[in-house]
Design an enzyme around this catalytic site. Sequence first.
Site, short mmCIF file in Angstrom:
data_model
loop_
_atom_site.label_atom_id
_atom_site.label_comp_id
_atom_site.label_asym_id
_atom_site.label_seq_id
_atom_site.Cartn_x
_atom_site.Cartn_y
_atom_site.Cartn_z
N SER A 211 0.82 -1.20 0.00
CA SER A 211 0.00 0.00 0.00
C SER A 211 0.87 1.26 0.00
CB SER A 211 -0.98 -0.04 1.18
OG SER A 211 -1.99 0.92 1.03
N ASP A 324 -8.42 -5.69 -6.01
CA ASP A 324 -8.07 -4.57 -5.14
C ASP A 324 -8.79 -3.33 -5.62
OD1 ASP A 324 -6.94 -2.60 -3.58
OD2 ASP A 324 -4.87 -3.26 -3.88
N HIS A 355 -6.70 -6.02 -1.26
CA HIS A 355 -5.60 -5.12 -0.92
C HIS A 355 -4.78 -5.79 0.17
CE1 HIS A 355 -3.68 -1.21 -0.93
NE2 HIS A 355 -3.82 -1.10 0.38
#
Length: 629
Positions: A211, A324, A355
């Site tokens: 991320s 995602d 994610h």
Amino acid sequence: MRARKVLAVPLAAVLVLAMGAAPATAGPPETPPAIKVEGNATQPVFSRADAIKQTVFVEVAGTDSDSDGSPDRVAVDILRPKETDQGLKVPVIMEASPYYAGGNDVPNHVVDVDDDGNPLPSLWARANKLAAEPFDGYYDNYFLPRGYAIALVENLGSGRATGCPTTGDRNETAGPKAAIDWLNGRARAFTAGEPVSASWSTGKVGMIGVSYNGTLPNAVASTGVKGLETIVPIAAISSWYDYYRANGGVVAPGGFQGEDTDVLAKYVLTRADGQRVCGPVMEHLTAAQDRITGDYSRFWDVRNYLNDVGKVRASVFLVHGLNDWNVKTKQFAQWWEALAKRHIPRKIWLHQGTHMSPFNLRTVEWLRQLHGWFDYWLYGIDSGIMREPQADVEIGPGDWGRYASWPLPGATPVRLRLGQNSELGPLTRPWPGRESFVDQKDRTAEQLVESAPAPDPNRLAYLTSELPADVRISGTPEVSVRASFSGGSSPYLTALLVDYGEDVRPDGSLVPTGETLCYGQGVPGDTGCTALRRLGTATTPYKIVSRGWLDVRNRAGMDRTQPLRPGKEYTFTWDFQPKDYLFKQGHRIGLVIISTDRDYTLRYPPGTRVELSPGRSSLTLPVVAGRVT
């Protein structure tokens, strides 16, 4: 016999000699510790429990983001084998993050807006990001014993660092870049106020993270800093515009409706007195990000790492989830394409998760390949990893294939035309009629999709006939519609690519009515989870495969807004999020057109009428195998 030279001997040594002990003689110098390599791989011979932990503060030369007259500094926590104090030199696996000190409770922006795009009074939503704890993962447990140091770098404005966060701007890149410079003797660092060097470091660094922590490797690599040999960006951003915008429209990351650059910066602003010191910086973010037009601007351009892909000298092992919806798939696809054009050494993993880290999906194989990757790029060991297929792609839960590259070789654009009676396919005679719907903002995309192909006043839906064989797509679908707008203020067109048909679990059993099927760590109710697949007489089982958004005022470019003339027809063409997906035999491919996407776009007052010419509209799919009739 040669006479010995008489030496001055300390009193303590004289007493030892008097007691009959032989004098110590200087022997050959001890061989410094070294890594152990067997089977073309580093072996776990160093103790994690005895590792040396130290914290240094690296000076970020030339960066004063809080305007206090002094260079910013970032805190770097280091864990390294104790043998590095005995002459062992090791490379570094680095993870930079704004989350090590947790986060603040920050309200998101209101997404219900008036006709002019100004926020309406509303309850605040709450941001919900996860904090990362130092040395709590597998990097240190797996790689330190094999001869690697681990370095965790706090972002500017977070924790013990000085400076201010600016959500992807170059000053944030400067922190981990300075840490790499320090590891190579090109920057200053301090501990307890005293200068400290990294004499134990080989200078070779690999950055990794998920991320935001995966985005920073992309950002730092785009500076071309020497010493950064490889990056492993997982679920990472390549352009911040495409995280908070899409084709001229304000579009949220999945699960964080109403978040924007200022909200995220305020969330990670955890340094002491940060709210006071960084107030003007936060105000600038709020003003410059522009939630009214959504246009691409200088503000976004400096947060676009694609601009500097020509400077990348590090190899790239890219990982992303095909489901995602937080960091959407366009982020990896455009970065991957840009790297390919530059012939950067690279590898890609695409999984059907959300994610998340691939460690939780395919642990043994992930560690094998990641280990081989770091050994090759940081130690120069021929692990064989560069002779393996470039792409690992999961097409279904646990169903992995290995390919020469991605998109899969042989992917060909196939154009399907919209037709009468909700038809979608290679029609030879376009239907000349027109169809329309009226925008609303209360029903979700899932609610609008589930009843197709039955008519609905708030959307248009076009479906193929049942597929005679499996159809696999690999790449970026595209939609083009001829349409007019009237009677309202919503500027959005949203396209939904849908798989209609019964679905099954990995074990072959049917998914019960109303149950959500999730991959990886997704949970029912999470927008990152695979879309609902329902069974029963009232609804058609479905999955939203991909989405694409367009602000129609940006039909000529995402950097400029041009008003529409009410009732005038225009041609609008835009992209979906890239996918690798298998439509199964007997299923139907669907294209659903709506305006407001409640979970992603701004919500204008309802009532906009969209009239579409199906015969002059089309869907283009990157088909690898199968045929659509």
